[in-house]
Write an enzyme that holds these catalytic residues in place. Structure first.
Site, PDB file in Angstrom:
ATOM      1  N   GLY A 128     -60.413  22.581   7.445  1.00 34.51           N
ATOM      2  CA  GLY A 128     -60.675  22.563   5.921  1.00 34.51           C
ATOM      3  C   GLY A 128     -61.662  21.245   5.378  1.00 34.51           C
ATOM      4  O   GLY A 128     -62.977  21.230   5.957  1.00 34.51           O
ATOM      5  N   ILE A 130     -61.894  18.412   6.305  1.00 32.25           N
ATOM      6  CA  ILE A 130     -62.054  17.266   7.637  1.00 32.25           C
ATOM      7  C   ILE A 130     -63.424  17.777   8.195  1.00 32.25           C
ATOM      8  O   ILE A 130     -63.438  18.861   8.868  1.00 32.25           O
ATOM      9  CB  ILE A 130     -60.989  17.104   8.708  1.00 32.25           C
ATOM     10  N   GLY A 181     -46.589  28.235  -2.118  1.00 35.31           N
ATOM     11  CA  GLY A 181     -48.067  28.863  -1.920  1.00 35.31           C
ATOM     12  C   GLY A 181     -48.550  28.321  -0.712  1.00 35.31           C
ATOM     13  O   GLY A 181     -49.720  28.519  -0.334  1.00 35.31           O
ATOM     14  N   LYS A 199     -58.412  27.836  15.835  1.00 38.11           N
ATOM     15  CA  LYS A 199     -59.252  26.619  15.497  1.00 38.11           C
ATOM     16  C   LYS A 199     -59.662  25.718  16.882  1.00 38.11           C
ATOM     17  O   LYS A 199     -60.500  25.105  17.130  1.00 38.11           O
ATOM     18  CB  LYS A 199     -58.606  25.701  14.577  1.00 38.11           C
TER      19      LYS A 199
END
Length: 420
Positions: A128, A130, A181, A199
């Protein structure tokens, strides 16, 4: 110089709407930094969205065939359908930005070949907010990357962080993550390690040029970790984290994703909640740590827009995966991975059991580093904890398979790898 870039958002969910909002609200600062106005002019969605910030279309062909679009942001999710769409766009020499780690985990080299005469940005696909893609491709490009150790999934990190405080089990912590969430209704992609594996494969392509897919690497999730494992970790000054690990060994690299016992004083051990962090070991820089939000609309949108701005500045592709010539690392087979191990065994409390276990370990070339027997309290059976010296994955898996057949075993043996 072109004064305006027109953007089509392929997907208008949490990330797509956050990208649109940021482009509109930060238009002046974005233009000041890249010299061009970047304007979302249409978004693809499955249905019309009330109060959408840009016009919505439900017709994919209408959107991708528009000639006035300068760059497409693929924010759909999935693997094969997005791959087909992105391939079509790159063949037409259209620029594309994507946040899709699953698509890249399987098709990054095919897309790289198609993007030679275009632009493919994917900063948002890993961690995200970074900017680890740019860090590896540019900031650390002079380094031989010796290792990557990374917390790449916020859901799993939130669960393990909460469990480490004691008094909470996996099921209840997962439910809390879902209520907040942080976890999907079906959390298996996160807790089974697949999200982190996708990733890691992207990072490994940049660091090592290794052509591997998820099924080629060792992947283990966190769903079998219990309070007893947290008890052991606390007793021996460890923390349990789900890590993506890459380690270079001359012209080979091992890739694995699994829970790890790591010493509490390590930097990664202090990364809690839904945050992500990547520790990079380089031959010149040694260890450096990159920390930040790994998911969420705003963090991902920040990375998407950074790629849009890079395209606005350069209007060309430098190198999709960071290499302009081949780099020949090969993948270490799973069985040949060598590390230390933690074992949790629930056994009958009778004479000879411990002797038999140590005998089986010896026969499989496994050497004991430490041993702990948990007080029985109200339990019928004994819980034994072992840590080993370095040994091979094949030896440990063979030992566990033999152990399962022993009559004194009263539950499935459980193993976590130790990373120091």
């Amino acid at each position: 110089m072109q004064k305006e870039l027109k953007i089509a958002l392929l997907g208008y969910g949490v990330v797509g709407s956050a990208v649109a909002k940021a482009l509109i609200e930060n238009e002046k600062i974005i233009k000041a930094r890249c010299g061009v106005s970047i304007k979302p002019v249409i978004a693809l969605a499955k249905s019309k969205k009330p109060n959408a910030l840009v016009p919505i279309s439900t017709d994919i062909e209408e959107v991708i065939n528009r000639d006035d679009i300068d760059i497409f942001a693929e924010l759909m999710g999935g693997i094969e359908t997005p791959f087909e769409i992105v391939s079509k766009l790159l063949k037409r020499k259209k620029a594309v930005v994507t946040a899709n780690k699953a698509m890249l985990a399987y098709h990054r080299y095919e897309l790289e070949a198609l993007a030679k005469d275009s632009f493919l940005g994917y900063e948002a696909s890993v961690a995200g907010g970074i900017p680890i893609i740019k860090i590896l491709k540019e900031g650390l490009s002079a380094n031989n990357i010796l290792s990557l150790k990374a917390i790449l999934n916020g859901t799993s990190n939130f669960i393990l962080s909460a469990m480490s405080k004691g008094g909470v089990n996996f099921k209840d912590t997962l439910q809390k993550a879902q209520n907040l969430g942080y976890a999907e209704a079906d959390p298996s992609f996160d807790i089974k390690g697949f999200d982190a594996a996708h990733k890691l494969l992207i990072l490994a392509s940049i660091a090592y040029g290794v052509r591997a897919k998820p099924e080629d690497i060792l992947i283990q999730g966190i769903d079998e970790i219990g309070a007893e494992d947290m008890y052991f970790a606390s007793e021996f000054d460890y923390t349990i984290k789900l890590l993506g690990i890459a380690k270079a060994q001359k012209d080979k690299v091992e890739l694995r994703v699994h829970p790890c016992l790591i010493p509490k004083d390590e930097m990664l051990a202090k990364v809690n909640g839904v945050m992500n962090a990547i520790s990079v070991g380089g031959d010149m820089l040694e260890e450096s740590l990159y920390y930040g939000a790994g998911a969420g609309g705003n963090a991902t949108a920040s990375a998407v827009i950074s790629d849009l701005m890079e395209f606005a500045r350069t209007n060309k592709q430098k190198s999709v995966l960071g290499f302009v010539s081949e780099l020949s690392y090969t993948l270490v087979p799973k069985d040949e991975i060598c590390t230390k191990y933690y074992l949790r065994l629930k056994v009958e409390d009778k004479i000879g059991v411990l002797s038999k276990i140590t005998q089986l370990m010896s026969e499989n070339a496994i050497s004991i580093d430490s041993f702990l027997q948990k007080p029985k309290q109200d339990e019928i059976y004994s819980t034994l904890f072992f840590t080993t010296h370095h040994t091979f994955e094949k030896s440990v898996q063979n030992f566990l398979a033999i152990l399962k057949k022993q009559e004194f075993m009263k539950a499935e043996p459980f193993m976590i790898r130790i990373e120091q």
